[in-house]
Design an enzyme around this catalytic site. Sequence first.
Site, PDB file in Angstrom:
ATOM      1  N   TYR A  48       0.838  -1.213   0.000  1.00 22.75           N
ATOM      2  CA  TYR A  48       0.000   0.000   0.000  1.00 22.75           C
ATOM      3  C   TYR A  48       0.865   1.252   0.000  1.00 22.75           C
ATOM      4  O   TYR A  48       0.654   2.145   0.812  1.00 22.75           O
ATOM      5  CB  TYR A  48      -0.956   0.035   1.192  1.00 22.75           C
ATOM      6  CG  TYR A  48      -1.978  -1.074   1.229  1.00 22.75           C
ATOM      7  CD1 TYR A  48      -3.143  -1.008   0.473  1.00 22.75           C
ATOM      8  CD2 TYR A  48      -1.792  -2.186   2.039  1.00 22.75           C
ATOM      9  CE1 TYR A  48      -4.088  -2.024   0.522  1.00 22.75           C
ATOM     10  CE2 TYR A  48      -2.726  -3.207   2.101  1.00 22.75           C
ATOM     11  CZ  TYR A  48      -3.864  -3.122   1.343  1.00 22.75           C
ATOM     12  OH  TYR A  48      -4.801  -4.126   1.397  1.00 22.75           O
ATOM     13  N   HIS A  49       1.864   1.273  -0.863  1.00 26.24           N
ATOM     14  CA  HIS A  49       2.688   2.465  -0.977  1.00 26.24           C
ATOM     15  C   HIS A  49       3.433   2.460  -2.306  1.00 26.24           C
ATOM     16  O   HIS A  49       3.455   1.454  -3.016  1.00 26.24           O
ATOM     17  CB  HIS A  49       3.679   2.572   0.200  1.00 26.24           C
ATOM     18  CG  HIS A  49       4.614   1.405   0.295  1.00 26.24           C
ATOM     19  ND1 HIS A  49       4.445   0.380   1.194  1.00 26.24           N
ATOM     20  CD2 HIS A  49       5.705   1.086  -0.436  1.00 26.24           C
ATOM     21  CE1 HIS A  49       5.391  -0.512   1.023  1.00 26.24           C
ATOM     22  NE2 HIS A  49       6.179  -0.102   0.030  1.00 26.24           N
ATOM     23  N   ALA A  50       4.039   3.597  -2.617  1.00 25.15           N
ATOM     24  CA  ALA A  50       4.984   3.696  -3.739  1.00 25.15           C
ATOM     25  C   ALA A  50       6.273   4.281  -3.153  1.00 25.15           C
ATOM     26  O   ALA A  50       6.349   4.577  -1.958  1.00 25.15           O
ATOM     27  CB  ALA A  50       4.421   4.602  -4.830  1.00 25.15           C
TER      28      ALA A  50
END
Length: 134
Positions: A48-50
């Site tokens: 759930y991230h970049a």
Amino acid sequence: MQVIKYMFQPHGDDRGQLVALEEFKDIPFKIKRVYYMYDTGEGVRRGYHAHKNLEQILICIHGTCKILLDNGKEKKVVPLEKPYEGLYVANNMWREMFDFSPDAVLLVLASEAYDESDYIRNYDDFLEFIKESE
Ligand code: T46
């Protein structure tokens, strides 16, 4: 969206298989960090991230899992099912890891040391980052 999957060369004989990875040869960047996750419980979804800069190669060296890649315009789910395949994940890609088999070990080769300030953990911030970098 272009998905870049590397098929590494297993060196097999009657003793089993061996895969060797060298930076700039098998891996397109200098490897500054290695980490792995295991004992991921049933139904777990991680990521759930970049990242702003980080490049990585994800290898499910045991068991199986799936990776969702999202470039802000398109999403793709990539299964990782073989210990000799590596998924390249660029910096500006939202990622989620899920559907881990109970025996899954997901190994990650990373181009940078751990740096919390490199993470984009909010999806709207990610879309803004993508827009700015176009
Ligand atoms: C990514 C995906 C594929 C460290 O102390 N050092 C490290 O190098 C890493 C990666 C994590 N940690 C600590 C930070 C957290 O307290 O380990 C804990 C779990 O990390 P996180 O919640 O970021 O794990 P994931 O599975 O959501 O994401 C990880 C990587 O952080 C990320 O860069 O792309 O795997």
